[in-house]
Design a protein around this motif. Structure first.
Motif, PDB file in Angstrom:
ATOM      1  N   MET A 120      -6.728   2.381  -4.146  1.00 28.90           N
ATOM      2  CA  MET A 120      -5.937   1.393  -3.293  1.00 28.90           C
ATOM      3  C   MET A 120      -5.573   1.681  -2.161  1.00 28.90           C
ATOM      4  SD  MET A 120      -4.183  -0.954  -6.410  1.00 28.90           S
ATOM      5  CE  MET A 120      -3.404  -2.081  -5.263  1.00 28.90           C
ATOM      6  N   GLU A 136      -9.692 -12.301  -3.497  1.00 27.00           N
ATOM      7  CA  GLU A 136      -8.638 -11.798  -2.645  1.00 27.00           C
ATOM      8  C   GLU A 136      -9.131 -10.857  -1.611  1.00 27.00           C
ATOM      9  OE1 GLU A 136      -8.768 -12.098  -6.057  1.00 27.00           O
ATOM     10  OE2 GLU A 136      -6.973 -12.852  -6.732  1.00 27.00           O
ATOM     11  N   LEU A 171      -4.440  -1.171   0.269  1.00 26.01           N
ATOM     12  CA  LEU A 171      -3.877  -2.360  -0.501  1.00 26.01           C
ATOM     13  C   LEU A 171      -2.718  -1.827  -1.402  1.00 26.01           C
ATOM     14  CD1 LEU A 171      -4.703  -4.821  -1.457  1.00 26.01           C
ATOM     15  CD2 LEU A 171      -6.311  -3.613  -3.275  1.00 26.01           C
ATOM     16  N   ASP A 172      -1.901  -2.817  -1.285  1.00 26.77           N
ATOM     17  CA  ASP A 172      -0.625  -2.604  -1.936  1.00 26.77           C
ATOM     18  C   ASP A 172      -0.354  -3.952  -2.725  1.00 26.77           C
ATOM     19  OD1 ASP A 172       1.857  -2.021  -3.153  1.00 26.77           O
ATOM     20  OD2 ASP A 172       2.928  -1.823  -1.420  1.00 26.77           O
ATOM     21  N   ASP A 173      -0.760  -4.208  -3.959  1.00 26.33           N
ATOM     22  CA  ASP A 173      -0.512  -5.383  -4.583  1.00 26.33           C
ATOM     23  C   ASP A 173      -0.272  -5.328  -6.203  1.00 26.33           C
ATOM     24  OD1 ASP A 173      -1.029  -8.075  -5.878  1.00 26.33           O
ATOM     25  OD2 ASP A 173      -2.025  -9.060  -4.214  1.00 26.33           O
ATOM     26  N   PRO A 174       0.959  -5.198  -6.639  1.00 24.43           N
ATOM     27  CA  PRO A 174       1.176  -4.890  -7.917  1.00 24.43           C
ATOM     28  C   PRO A 174       0.405  -5.821  -9.091  1.00 24.43           C
ATOM     29  CG  PRO A 174       3.254  -4.572  -6.669  1.00 24.43           C
ATOM     30  CD  PRO A 174       2.204  -5.205  -5.650  1.00 24.43           C
ATOM     31  N   ARG A 175       0.517  -6.975  -8.663  1.00 23.18           N
ATOM     32  CA  ARG A 175      -0.300  -8.285  -9.570  1.00 23.18           C
ATOM     33  C   ARG A 175      -1.526  -7.808  -9.498  1.00 23.18           C
ATOM     34  NH1 ARG A 175       2.894 -13.877  -8.318  1.00 23.18           N
ATOM     35  NH2 ARG A 175       4.977 -13.137  -9.139  1.00 23.18           N
ATOM     36  N   LEU A 176      -2.368  -7.673  -8.635  1.00 25.97           N
ATOM     37  CA  LEU A 176      -3.645  -7.501  -8.509  1.00 25.97           C
ATOM     38  C   LEU A 176      -4.049  -5.984  -9.226  1.00 25.97           C
ATOM     39  CD1 LEU A 176      -6.207  -8.563  -7.208  1.00 25.97           C
ATOM     40  CD2 LEU A 176      -6.033  -6.886  -5.383  1.00 25.97           C
ATOM     41  N   ARG A 177      -3.230  -5.013  -9.069  1.00 28.92           N
ATOM     42  CA  ARG A 177      -3.407  -3.910  -9.711  1.00 28.92           C
ATOM     43  C   ARG A 177      -3.414  -3.967 -11.264  1.00 28.92           C
ATOM     44  NH1 ARG A 177      -1.251   0.658 -11.805  1.00 28.92           N
ATOM     45  NH2 ARG A 177      -1.793   2.825 -10.777  1.00 28.92           N
TER      46      ARG A 177
END
Length: 218
Positions: free
Chosen positions: A67, A23, A72-78
């Motif tokens: 992040m 990603e 970067l702002d992606d809760p699932r990736l976090r």
């Protein structure tokens, strides 16, 4: 008696960045580098009044910083990144080295800033529980390394004087802190850092853990 730091010493954190490289591409390594540095910086700050030594919280706060630093702002990736701290892979030589040390009659333990949940998860995922006599977390004393109270956990748990403990870490700041406490310290120089940058108090240096039994006379 051989006591090990966990992250960067027994457990390889590079797998966390590899898990999100599809990603993030090259940004995955940047994220991990900033995250780890910020994590340590927060742990070195004085604890907030009434706060315990919660390395999961520290790791969570550091991830927000990392992040944000790369936009970067992606809760699932976090979530995936955080969960990576529960199942980091051991370095290739770790399991065999622990087995060799125990065959030599050497007791082994982990002493980590990681919370009991974090370290327990990592040990279980790696199938290393039978290779360790104890897994000790800094949260038990409400401080983080390099506070002497944390290093004293290992000495008191095994009823040993500090000079009877071999402490092994790949982190230079941890080596210096453990040596100041009185441990005999082995620095695992995985990054091939030049010799003139050897941490204060280092008694021996090895490129990885495979050389440890020889250092200890095995």
């Amino acid at each position: 008696m051989c006591v090990f730091d966990a992250y960067g010493t027994l457990f390889d954190l590079s797998g966390i960045s590899r898990s999100v490289r599809a990603e993030l591409g090259e940004r995955a390594d940047t994220l991990m580098r900033v995250w780890r540095r910020r994590q340590l910086e927060i742990s070195w700050l004085p604890l907030r009044p009434g706060a315990g030594a919660d390395f999961w919280r520290v790791t969570d706060e550091a991830l927000d910083f990392a992040m944000n630093s790369i936009g970067l702002d992606d809760p699932r990736l976090r979530l995936r990144l955080m969960e990576g701290w529960l199942t980091p892979s051991p370095y290739p030589e770790v399991v065999e080295t622990l087995a060799r040390l125990r065959a030599m009659g050497c007791s082994t333990a982990i002493l980590s800033n990681g919370s009991a949940r974090m370290i327990g998860g990592a040990v279980a995922a790696a199938g290393m529980a039978d290779s360790l006599d104890a897994v000790l977390s800094a949260e038990a004393v409400g401080r983080f390394k390099p506070d002497p109270l944390v290093y004293n956990l290992a000495a008191t748990h095994f009823g040993l004087a500090p000079e009877s403990v071999c402490f092994v870490s790949a982190n230079a700041w941890d080596v210096s802190g453990a040596a100041a406490f009185g441990f005999q310290v082995v620095w695992i120089n995985r990054d091939n850092t030049p010799a003139e940058k050897t941490p204060q108090g280092t008694r021996a240096t090895a490129a990885d853990l495979a050389g440890l039994p020889a250092i200890l006379g095995g």
